[in-house]
Structure formats: structure tokens, C-alpha cells
Scaffold this motif. Sequence first.
Motif, mmCIF file in Angstrom:
data_model
loop_
_atom_site.group_PDB
_atom_site.id
_atom_site.type_symbol
_atom_site.label_atom_id
_atom_site.label_comp_id
_atom_site.label_asym_id
_atom_site.label_seq_id
_atom_site.Cartn_x
_atom_site.Cartn_y
_atom_site.Cartn_z
ATOM 1 N N PHE A 71 54.489 51.701 51.169
ATOM 2 C CA PHE A 71 53.242 50.865 51.576
ATOM 3 C C PHE A 71 52.325 50.797 50.451
ATOM 4 N N MET A 72 52.534 49.735 49.780
ATOM 5 C CA MET A 72 51.731 49.343 48.584
ATOM 6 C C MET A 72 51.096 47.807 49.100
ATOM 7 N N HIS A 73 49.599 47.752 49.103
ATOM 8 C CA HIS A 73 49.140 46.387 49.512
ATOM 9 C C HIS A 73 47.893 46.103 48.572
ATOM 10 N N TYR A 74 47.884 44.891 48.480
ATOM 11 C CA TYR A 74 46.829 44.320 47.962
ATOM 12 C C TYR A 74 45.067 44.532 48.244
ATOM 13 N N GLU A 75 43.932 44.186 47.747
ATOM 14 C CA GLU A 75 42.824 44.415 48.186
ATOM 15 C C GLU A 75 41.896 43.119 47.607
ATOM 16 N N CYS A 76 41.620 42.194 48.025
ATOM 17 C CA CYS A 76 40.639 41.029 47.768
ATOM 18 C C CYS A 76 39.543 41.679 47.694
ATOM 19 N N GLU A 77 38.654 41.627 46.573
ATOM 20 C CA GLU A 77 37.166 42.318 46.556
ATOM 21 C C GLU A 77 36.380 41.451 45.489
ATOM 22 N N LEU A 78 35.278 41.331 45.785
ATOM 23 C CA LEU A 78 34.255 40.597 45.066
ATOM 24 C C LEU A 78 33.837 41.931 44.027
ATOM 25 N N ALA A 79 33.959 41.367 42.889
ATOM 26 C CA ALA A 79 33.482 42.100 41.802
ATOM 27 C C ALA A 79 32.183 41.784 41.234
ATOM 28 N N VAL A 80 31.379 42.712 41.092
ATOM 29 C CA VAL A 80 29.954 42.473 40.750
ATOM 30 C C VAL A 80 29.707 43.110 39.267
ATOM 31 N N VAL A 81 29.271 42.271 38.250
ATOM 32 C CA VAL A 81 29.201 42.785 36.854
ATOM 33 C C VAL A 81 27.797 42.988 36.526
ATOM 34 N N TYR A 134 19.525 42.819 38.408
ATOM 35 C CA TYR A 134 20.375 43.440 37.379
ATOM 36 C C TYR A 134 21.866 42.822 37.388
ATOM 37 N N VAL A 135 22.098 42.127 38.151
ATOM 38 C CA VAL A 135 23.399 41.586 38.092
ATOM 39 C C VAL A 135 23.647 40.378 37.200
ATOM 40 N N ALA A 136 24.638 40.306 36.390
ATOM 41 C CA ALA A 136 24.904 39.239 35.516
ATOM 42 C C ALA A 136 25.724 38.014 36.245
ATOM 43 N N GLY A 137 26.664 38.509 36.838
ATOM 44 C CA GLY A 137 27.499 37.789 37.535
ATOM 45 C C GLY A 137 28.623 38.384 38.538
ATOM 46 N N PHE A 138 29.840 37.351 38.678
ATOM 47 C CA PHE A 138 30.780 37.958 39.602
ATOM 48 C C PHE A 138 31.990 37.612 39.542
ATOM 49 N N THR A 139 33.208 38.323 39.623
ATOM 50 C CA THR A 139 34.488 37.891 39.328
ATOM 51 C C THR A 139 35.335 38.120 40.662
ATOM 52 N N ILE A 140 36.600 37.886 40.936
ATOM 53 C CA ILE A 140 37.373 38.251 41.990
ATOM 54 C C ILE A 140 38.212 39.473 41.319
ATOM 55 N N ALA A 141 38.470 40.531 42.237
ATOM 56 C CA ALA A 141 39.387 41.668 42.089
ATOM 57 C C ALA A 141 40.450 41.583 43.014
ATOM 58 N N ASN A 142 41.632 42.128 42.393
ATOM 59 C CA ASN A 142 42.779 42.376 43.431
ATOM 60 C C ASN A 142 42.893 43.639 43.290
ATOM 61 N N ASP A 143 42.692 44.618 43.899
ATOM 62 C CA ASP A 143 42.736 46.390 43.531
ATOM 63 C C ASP A 143 43.802 46.781 44.616
ATOM 64 N N TYR A 144 45.219 46.804 43.890
ATOM 65 C CA TYR A 144 46.145 47.519 44.694
ATOM 66 C C TYR A 144 46.084 49.046 45.106
ATOM 67 N N VAL A 159 43.509 43.429 39.280
ATOM 68 C CA VAL A 159 43.694 42.623 38.573
ATOM 69 C C VAL A 159 42.198 41.722 38.629
ATOM 70 N N LEU A 160 41.551 41.160 37.406
ATOM 71 C CA LEU A 160 40.312 40.693 37.473
ATOM 72 C C LEU A 160 40.534 39.381 36.973
ATOM 73 N N GLY A 161 39.667 38.333 37.600
ATOM 74 C CA GLY A 161 39.370 36.963 37.350
ATOM 75 C C GLY A 161 39.785 35.842 38.190
ATOM 76 N N PRO A 162 40.190 34.884 37.746
ATOM 77 C CA PRO A 162 40.243 34.405 36.244
ATOM 78 C C PRO A 162 39.011 34.167 35.628
ATOM 79 N N TRP A 163 37.970 33.829 36.288
ATOM 80 C CA TRP A 163 36.867 33.327 35.842
ATOM 81 C C TRP A 163 35.425 34.537 36.081
ATOM 82 N N PHE A 164 34.562 34.459 35.201
ATOM 83 C CA PHE A 164 33.268 35.214 35.499
ATOM 84 C C PHE A 164 32.310 33.920 35.708
ATOM 85 N N VAL A 165 31.583 34.227 36.909
ATOM 86 C CA VAL A 165 30.578 33.245 37.083
ATOM 87 C C VAL A 165 29.341 33.726 37.293
#
Length: 252
Positions: free
Chosen positions: A93-103, A119-129, A153-159
Amino acid sequence: MMRGRVAFSGAIHEAYPHERGVRLADGRICGEGEVVWLAPIEPGTIFALGLNYAEHAKELQFTSQDEPLVFLKGPGTVIGHRGATRRPSGVSFMHYECELAVVIGRAARHVRREDAMQYVAGFTIANDYAIRDYLENYYRPNLRVKNRDGATVLGPWFVDAADIADVSNLQLRTYVNGTLRQQGNTRDMVTDIPALIEYLSGFMSLAPGDVILTGTPDGVINVEAGDEVVCEIDGLGRLVNTLASDAQFNRN
């Protein structure tokens, strides 16, 4: 503004979305598959949240905790958009985890909740298995579950934070081989972003480039080598990743 980091023609470039793929900082246009995608920022300390969506905690048959469940991740865990993540043989059992990443954008210590978003510069997407076979205790995830090379996995964009109107109301979606498997909304976090920054900065210093992975909604399923996993978050883009076998990594 959306911006990313890619390797192309022997150098690392800042990149921007373009209708034909990506536009490099020097003006060249490349197809999305012509470049090697890196994480859109060079992460500092990576903080990861467990059980931060109530329905995901219920899905795993655990109740949420009084304090955030936070653990750290090493830099070797991080790969970029369109990278491959190893799925070890012999796990069930290995699974993905779609997460909002705060930078984090500037040094933070003893930050009050009401000031936290400054204090937040921006955001990106994470998939943290995660590999559930290796889990010893849901409240203290061990290293083999969450600190595997190439499993974050981080990306593809920093917003930029200013470009996201309401970070507390973003839809998250995960597709496995084109089929929608997971969806949720950041409004359903047990501990929201300002509270997380207040909590963490209350006992340690946060630095520019630190990343907070804010947890995942319910809807995780087992994935296998060869599967394509796509994570989407409103306003942040589409993060693509594939699972690869031990043989593809030349490992026993």
C-alpha cells in the motif's frame, strides 16, 4: 505570477508558463517535455502535517489530535514536476497525497495568528507519497514512510501569495491514470495556515524558503509502478508524476 525552475542545455533557468510549454528567462520557448523540471523553489526545512483533514483521519480510522501532527523531511525527498518516484517491490500500500505547500518568505519567530500570512511568500503543489506498510505509529510517522528519496514531488509553479485571493478556499484534485480519485478543499483543514505558522514559530524559528506541507484530504488509494498521478490545486497548476519500479531504478 507563476514561475518555476528547469534544467535545459546544461544550465538551470527560471521558467514561466507558455502556450507551447515554458518560456525561459532568456526568452527561449521549450516544450514541457524538453526540459528537466526542478522544484520551483530551493526548499529549506520541510515541515509535513499528518491527519490535517478530518475526513482523511477518519479514512485511516484515526481521530484528529489536539496539537498539529508535524514531522520533518530531508532535502533528498524532493523532486520536480514530471519526475519519477520509486515504488519499492514487496510493499502492498503506497499512496499519493495532494497537498498545498506553503513557502515562508521571511524570518518568523513568535508570530501571532493574525499576522501570520504576512510571512508567506507563496504556494506550490506537493504530492507527498507514503508507504503504509512501514507505518509504526500514525502519530509518529517513521522515516521509511515519509523520508524516501524522490517521494515528495513539488511544482510545477511557485505562485506569489498576493496572486491567490483566498487560500482558505482552494479545491484539490488527484487523478490516477486519468481517473479522479481524490478531491477536497483547503477550508476543511483541521489546523489552518495562520494557526500552523503561529504554532511552529512559537517554539522554533522559520526561515525564508522553509516549506509547510499542509496535509491531504481523503480519497487515497494504492498506486503501482507505471501509474501516472496528477495533482491539481486551483490557481496553482497541474503537477504530474509517474511511479517507477525497482528495476527501472536499477535496484534489487
